[in-house]
Design a protein around this motif. Structure first.
Motif, PDB file in Angstrom:
ATOM      1  N   VAL A  93       6.047  -5.664   1.193  1.00  0.00           N
ATOM      2  CA  VAL A  93       7.259  -5.233   0.490  1.00  0.00           C
ATOM      3  C   VAL A  93       7.856  -3.969   1.096  1.00  0.00           C
ATOM      4  N   PHE A  94       7.003  -3.007   1.474  1.00  0.00           N
ATOM      5  CA  PHE A  94       7.497  -1.704   1.917  1.00  0.00           C
ATOM      6  C   PHE A  94       7.236  -1.418   3.395  1.00  0.00           C
ATOM      7  N   GLY A  95       6.739  -2.395   4.122  1.00  0.00           N
ATOM      8  CA  GLY A  95       6.536  -2.205   5.542  1.00  0.00           C
ATOM      9  C   GLY A  95       5.560  -1.110   5.900  1.00  0.00           C
ATOM     10  N   GLY A  96       4.571  -0.892   5.061  1.00  0.00           N
ATOM     11  CA  GLY A  96       3.556   0.114   5.336  1.00  0.00           C
ATOM     12  C   GLY A  96       3.942   1.524   4.940  1.00  0.00           C
ATOM     13  N   GLU A  97       5.113   1.705   4.327  1.00  0.00           N
ATOM     14  CA  GLU A  97       5.600   3.041   3.981  1.00  0.00           C
ATOM     15  C   GLU A  97       5.382   3.416   2.520  1.00  0.00           C
ATOM     16  N   LEU A  98       4.733   2.543   1.735  1.00  0.00           N
ATOM     17  CA  LEU A  98       4.623   2.801   0.294  1.00  0.00           C
ATOM     18  C   LEU A  98       3.847   4.082  -0.032  1.00  0.00           C
ATOM     19  N   PRO A  99       2.665   4.353   0.593  1.00  0.00           N
ATOM     20  CA  PRO A  99       1.970   5.607   0.270  1.00  0.00           C
ATOM     21  C   PRO A  99       2.834   6.841   0.497  1.00  0.00           C
ATOM     22  N   ALA A 159      -4.268   1.814  -7.018  1.00  0.00           N
ATOM     23  CA  ALA A 159      -4.670   1.667  -5.611  1.00  0.00           C
ATOM     24  C   ALA A 159      -4.592   0.205  -5.168  1.00  0.00           C
ATOM     25  N   VAL A 160      -4.961  -0.723  -6.049  1.00  0.00           N
ATOM     26  CA  VAL A 160      -4.888  -2.149  -5.724  1.00  0.00           C
ATOM     27  C   VAL A 160      -3.437  -2.590  -5.565  1.00  0.00           C
ATOM     28  N   LEU A 161      -2.576  -2.137  -6.478  1.00  0.00           N
ATOM     29  CA  LEU A 161      -1.156  -2.496  -6.401  1.00  0.00           C
ATOM     30  C   LEU A 161      -0.520  -1.960  -5.124  1.00  0.00           C
ATOM     31  N   ILE A 162      -0.873  -0.732  -4.769  1.00  0.00           N
ATOM     32  CA  ILE A 162      -0.330  -0.152  -3.534  1.00  0.00           C
ATOM     33  C   ILE A 162      -0.781  -0.954  -2.321  1.00  0.00           C
ATOM     34  N   ALA A 163      -2.061  -1.325  -2.284  1.00  0.00           N
ATOM     35  CA  ALA A 163      -2.582  -2.089  -1.145  1.00  0.00           C
ATOM     36  C   ALA A 163      -1.907  -3.462  -1.039  1.00  0.00           C
ATOM     37  N   LEU A 164      -1.649  -4.102  -2.173  1.00  0.00           N
ATOM     38  CA  LEU A 164      -1.047  -5.437  -2.154  1.00  0.00           C
ATOM     39  C   LEU A 164       0.426  -5.398  -1.759  1.00  0.00           C
ATOM     40  N   MET A 165       1.148  -4.358  -2.165  1.00  0.00           N
ATOM     41  CA  MET A 165       2.591  -4.309  -1.952  1.00  0.00           C
ATOM     42  C   MET A 165       2.998  -3.520  -0.717  1.00  0.00           C
ATOM     43  N   ASN A 166       2.065  -2.763  -0.156  1.00  0.00           N
ATOM     44  CA  ASN A 166       2.417  -1.818   0.904  1.00  0.00           C
ATOM     45  C   ASN A 166       3.086  -2.492   2.099  1.00  0.00           C
ATOM     46  N   VAL A 167       2.401  -3.424   2.747  1.00  0.00           N
ATOM     47  CA  VAL A 167       2.921  -4.029   3.978  1.00  0.00           C
ATOM     48  C   VAL A 167       4.002  -5.077   3.713  1.00  0.00           C
TER      49      VAL A 167
END
Length: 525
Positions: A219-225, A209-217
């Motif tokens: 690196v992935f523009g908010g589309e990672l989840p 969950a921490v990795l997703i929150a750090l990389m989401n915006v």
């Protein structure tokens, strides 16, 4: 390697091990038990044994319809367990006001009032993953897993020059430090590949969950989840069309899934938008002959048309990596032999962290005086309190499970947790109130008694004693009870060794008997 570099790595290994060691002992000891999570569900529920299945597959459609009528929010996304000999009263999981909840399917459908049930297996699993700490515990264990990886790498670098010469050297005798060092090194090196797997997978599982929150915006523009859901789900989880439609029966869905993947063993159904024409269902289960054991088949819930297959050797790279991560961490591949190996590796890992503390204490003791520095005494007391206290607490939870099952209307989960945490904190307090040698001897005897009480209380309160389990061929019950007896004997043996060391060993040690028969050991500041 330069001596200064070696000293730096040695200090790094020592302090990462000490800081993370207590948490890792709990994680590994409870992890050795969590490997047998499904078997524990059978052992902890005497009310479901040797009886016909409480729910049949033919009853599932009416029960699922009843659950969705009673809990309309559940229709968007819910799980239903398929009936089996180990789960004759299947459970449903669904979201209520954004939070996952669960109940036996008959209870969820409103046909029965919820009866108290055991939470032993889930309690042991929560201790393994989060030390039983709410919310923050899983993140703490993620950080601990990273420190564990640092300790592994630094430990290998320290012992690499002497690896071949001393790897299998076990030199018992009067030099106990050398013996503990040999045992620590041999177990650590021989099980190193598994420890690397545990460290990496533990950090990823706990900190995802921490990795997703750090990389989401960034690196992935908010589309990672969304991308993760696509990469790990078998179905697409389509939006509702707004048009009602009858659903295929669970039996028809399971038949279609087995036809699409003959090696597949269905265990769960996960519905999306139940009752809608666009509804989809994932038939989740296992492929026993694959490393990536878990997988599923996605179907249209209204027609049973197969949409996607992600099972065994038919996984794509994303699903294989995701399922393989879990399989490698929990030892769910390879059947009972691999499970047993993982159980032994878990106990060996717990020994590593326990022996690491003993080595730290032994390396710093004052060899020319009876009274030892206070910080060594405190570390010895903490090691006994946390490590032996954890073992006693887990055994107490097992005993409490069977006692609570014999008490009509009792809150079994509350009793199990109270016994577990009550015994742990009582043991911790006792370890600081007594000299280390006495605390170790007394708490090991207590742990042995509690562990021996597991099969005794089980047989006395349920009738499923060792002989009956053997005659019925219930190898799960027999195996758990026999393992408890063996471990009880091991704790008593360790208590005897501790007592012998206190009386006959080097008196200039924190593990020596107190110098006065009534007063605690003298401590030097």
């Amino acid at each position: 390697m330069k001596s200064s570099t070696l000293r730096h790595f040695s200090a790094l290994h020592t302090w990462t091990g000490l800081i993370a060691g207590f948490a890792l002992f709990v994680a590994f000891y409870c992890g050795a038990i969590t490997v047998f999570h499904e078997d524990l569900h059978h052992w902890q529920s005497p009310e479901h044994r040797h009886t016909a299945q409480a729910v049949t597959t033919d009853e599932l459609p009416a029960l699922i319809d009843g659950m969705v009528r009673k809990h309309p929010q559940a229709a968007a996304d819910f799980f239903v367990q398929l009936p089996s000999p180990s789960a004759p009263s299947p459970v449903a999981y669904w979201k209520e006001d954004g939070e996952w909840t669960h109940a036996p399917l008959r209870v969820a459908a409103g046909l029965e009032d919820e009866a108290p049930h055991s939470g032993l297996a889930d309690l042991i699993n929560s201790l393994h993953f989060s030390l039983g700490l709410p919310v923050a515990g899983i993140y703490v264990m993620g950080i601990v897993s990273m420190m564990y990886g640092v300790a592994l790498v630094s430990g290998v670098l320290i012992h690499l020059p002497l690896l071949l010469r001393d790897l299998f050297a076990l030199r018992p005798g009067r030099n106990l430090k050398r013996f503990w060092q040999d045992a620590h090194n041999a177990i650590g090196v021989c099980s190193l590949p598994f420890h690397i797997v545990f460290a990496i997978s533990g950090a990823l599982l706990c900190l995802s969950a921490v990795l997703i929150a750090l990389m989401n915006v960034p690196v992935f523009g908010g589309e990672l989840p969304l991308e993760i859901r696509r990469a790990t789900r078998v179905s697409t989880g389509a939006d509702a069309s707004g048009e009602a439609s009858p659903m295929q029966s669970p039996a028809a869905l399971v038949t279609a899934a087995r036809a699409a993947a003959p090696e597949f063993e269905p265990k769960w159904l996960r519905y999306y938008q139940y009752g809608d024409r666009a509804a989809q269902v994932e038939v989740r289960g296992t492929s026993p002959r694959a490393l990536a054991v878990s997988g599923g088949v996605a179907l249209e819930a209204a027609t049973a048309r197969v949409l996607n297959v992600q099972t065994g050797g038919r996984n794509d790279a994303n699903h294989a990596a995701y399922a393989g991560l879990y399989a490698l961490h929990f030892g769910s591949y390879g059947g009972a032999i691999v499970q047993g190996l993982y159980g032994l590796l878990g106990l060996a890992g717990a020994f590593l962290f326990f022996s690491g503390n003993l080595l730290w204490i032994e390396a710093r003791r004052k060899r020319q005086q009876v009274a030892q520095p206070t910080h060594l005494v405190r570390m010895a007391q903490a090691t006994i309190g946390v490590c032996v206290g954890c073992c006693a607490a887990v055994s107490a939870a097992f005993v409490a499970t069977q006692i609570a099952a014999a008490m009509p209307g009792a809150d079994r989960e509350l009793i199990e947790k109270s016994a577990c945490f009550g015994v742990f904190f009582a043991a911790l307090a006792w370890s600081f109130a007594r000299p280390p040698s006495r605390a170790a001897f007394e708490l090991l005897l207590l742990t042995g008694a509690l562990t021996a009480a597991i099969p005794l209380s089980h047989g006395a309160l349920t009738g499923d004693h060792l002989l009956r389990s053997a005659l019925l061929g219930d190898w799960v019950l027999l195996g758990i009870d026999l393992c408890a007896l063996l471990m009880a004997a091991g704790y008593v043996w360790l208590a005897a060794l501790t007592r012998k060391r206190a009386l006959d060993g080097d008196p200039n040690s924190v593990w020596a008997a107190p110098t006065d028969g009534t007063q605690p050991m003298r401590q030097a500041i």
